[in-house]
Design a protein around this motif. Structure first.
Motif, mmCIF file in Angstrom:
data_model
loop_
_atom_site.group_PDB
_atom_site.id
_atom_site.type_symbol
_atom_site.label_atom_id
_atom_site.label_comp_id
_atom_site.label_asym_id
_atom_site.label_seq_id
_atom_site.Cartn_x
_atom_site.Cartn_y
_atom_site.Cartn_z
ATOM 1 N N ASP A 126 1.595 -13.356 -38.959
ATOM 2 C CA ASP A 126 1.094 -14.386 -38.053
ATOM 3 C C ASP A 126 -0.291 -14.032 -37.528
ATOM 4 O OD1 ASP A 126 3.460 -15.717 -38.451
ATOM 5 O OD2 ASP A 126 4.397 -14.987 -36.594
ATOM 6 N N ARG A 138 -0.503 -13.996 -48.742
ATOM 7 C CA ARG A 138 -1.262 -14.022 -47.492
ATOM 8 C C ARG A 138 -2.638 -13.385 -47.677
ATOM 9 N NH1 ARG A 138 -1.432 -17.209 -44.101
ATOM 10 N NH2 ARG A 138 0.797 -17.097 -43.629
ATOM 11 N N LYS A 152 -3.197 -14.865 -39.910
ATOM 12 C CA LYS A 152 -3.539 -16.273 -40.106
ATOM 13 C C LYS A 152 -4.885 -16.599 -39.459
ATOM 14 C CE LYS A 152 1.202 -18.107 -40.272
ATOM 15 N NZ LYS A 152 2.195 -18.969 -39.588
ATOM 16 N N LYS A 153 -5.139 -15.967 -38.344
ATOM 17 C CA LYS A 153 -6.355 -16.272 -37.589
ATOM 18 C C LYS A 153 -7.279 -15.076 -37.434
ATOM 19 C CE LYS A 153 -3.822 -19.678 -34.821
ATOM 20 N NZ LYS A 153 -3.424 -20.101 -33.436
#
Length: 395
Positions: free
Chosen positions: A287, A315, A290-291
């Protein structure tokens, strides 16, 4: 002054009345026991005036003698005070110079006649500790407290000396005892912060960070560094006491902002991995990626022991769409492809990582890949290149 005026008045009266009484002096008879004393009235008056004058003169002489004695005592007292000030000054200089024995001798010798005995005893306490005599140090601090048991200076000096002696718990107890009355004192707060760091007492340190920043004890950058250090330390303690479940519960209780900090994410992932909770750690790491294209986080991916590396590979490949020249991403992908024994893919990404940023670790991985591909010549060439990289550059 009044007595002098009375004497002068009596003399004037005698001068005025004397001529008038010259022809009529009168007669005075004084009888005491078997003794009698006869004299004229004029003689008696003169005698009284003379006796009064003698009494006033004697009184004045006595007063002058007493005044001289007081002045003498004042001179000696002043001399002792001046000597005490000089000794105190020299003693403080010796404290700064680290001449502990001489410093203690001077400030204690001067303490009795010093204008600032509190300062003398505090300096003596520091000198005693400098000589390793903590018993005498505590005695001097006790004497200082007897002078002013509410003194902030006494408490801060005691806490500083305890801190230097690595008696951190006692230092914290001393500081906590005065914190309520001096909650905004920057020296107190800074010293308390240092004690918590030494004790690894993270909860109270985290609680006082906003106040430390507000009062200017630490700046914004120092605050951020301390927060990460304290929070990571707290997570370590929680992991040791309650395992990965306790750490996960604590992580979920953190603010959204805290859970976005790369340093804290890295700390969490490493701690979870140390408790064999790699899959749970990867969920948080995934997670975060992702950013966030943070290289330190990317490098953690191949360090995890996952049952299936395909989601992690996907990913990382997504990250390359936004930054195709990130050596950490290529290196991580190369390592994951090695785990899946996809040697050609591993070779491609490791070569790209070395091209962008050569380092010994990636060279080592690539040598292994080339050996798996049975390209021993290329493996040998890569080993020589790695050795050249390791050698110091010639000047």
């Amino acid at each position: 002054m009044i007595k002098l005026l009375l004497l002068v008045a009596a003399l004037i009266a005698g001068i005025v009345a004397g001529p008038k009484l010259a022809g009529n002096q009168g007669y005075v008879l004084i009888s005491v026991a078997n003794q009698t004393l006869e004299m004229s009235l004029t003689t008696l008056l003169l005698l009284v005036i003379i006796l009064l004058g003698a009494f006033f003169l004697l009184e004045n002489i006595v007063k002058r003698l007493l005044s001289l004695s007081s002045t003498t005592r004042g001179w000696f007292s002043g001399r002792k005070a001046r000597k005490a000030r000089l000794q105190t000054s020299n003693g403080l200089v010796k404290v700064l110079e680290g001449d502990w024995k001489q410093a203690e001798k001077l400030v204690i010798k001067a303490a009795k006649h010093s204008d600032t005995p509190l300062l003398n005893y505090l300096a003596a306490a520091e000198a005693a500790q400098g000589q390793g005599d903590t018993t005498q140090r505590d005695e001097y601090l006790k004497l200082a407290a007897n002078i002013d048991d509410q003194s902030l200076a006494v408490a801060l000096t005691r806490a500083k000396l305890l801190f230097r002696q690595q008696q951190y718990e006692q230092a914290v107890a001393t500081l906590q005892g005065i914190k309520q009355d001096h909650s905004r004192n920057p020296i107190l707060l800074a010293l308390l912060k240092d004690c918590y760091l030494k004790l690894e007492d993270w909860k109270p340190l985290l609680a006082m960070l906003p106040q430390l920043t507000k009062l200017g004890v630490v700046n914004a950058d120092e605050n951020a560094e301390l927060y990460v250090k304290a929070e990571c330390g707290l997570m370590t303690h929680i992991t040791q006491q309650n395992g990965s479940d306790g750490l996960m519960g604590h992580w979920n209780s953190l603010s959204r902002k805290a859970k976005q900090q790369p340093e804290l994410i890295a700390c969490f992932v490493k701690l979870m991995s140390s408790r064999n909770a790699d899959s749970e750690a990867y969920t948080v790491l995934r997670d975060a990626l992702k950013k966030n294209n943070d290289e330190a986080l990317i490098e953690l991916v191949p360090a995890l022991n996952l049952p299936d590396y395909h989601p992690a590979i996907v990913r990382l490949q997504d990250l390359l769409r936004y930054d195709s020249n990130n050596p950490s991403t290529h290196s991580a992908l190369g390592q994951l492809f090695m785990r899946e024994e996809k040697w050609e893919d591993a070779k491609q990404h490791l070569e790209k990582a070395i091209e962008i940023h050569p380092n010994m670790t990636d060279y080592g991985y690539l040598v292994d890949v080339m050996e798996k591909l049975n390209d021993n010549k290329a493996a040998a060439d890569l080993s020589r290149q790695a050795l050249t990289l390791a050698l110091p550059a010639k000047s």
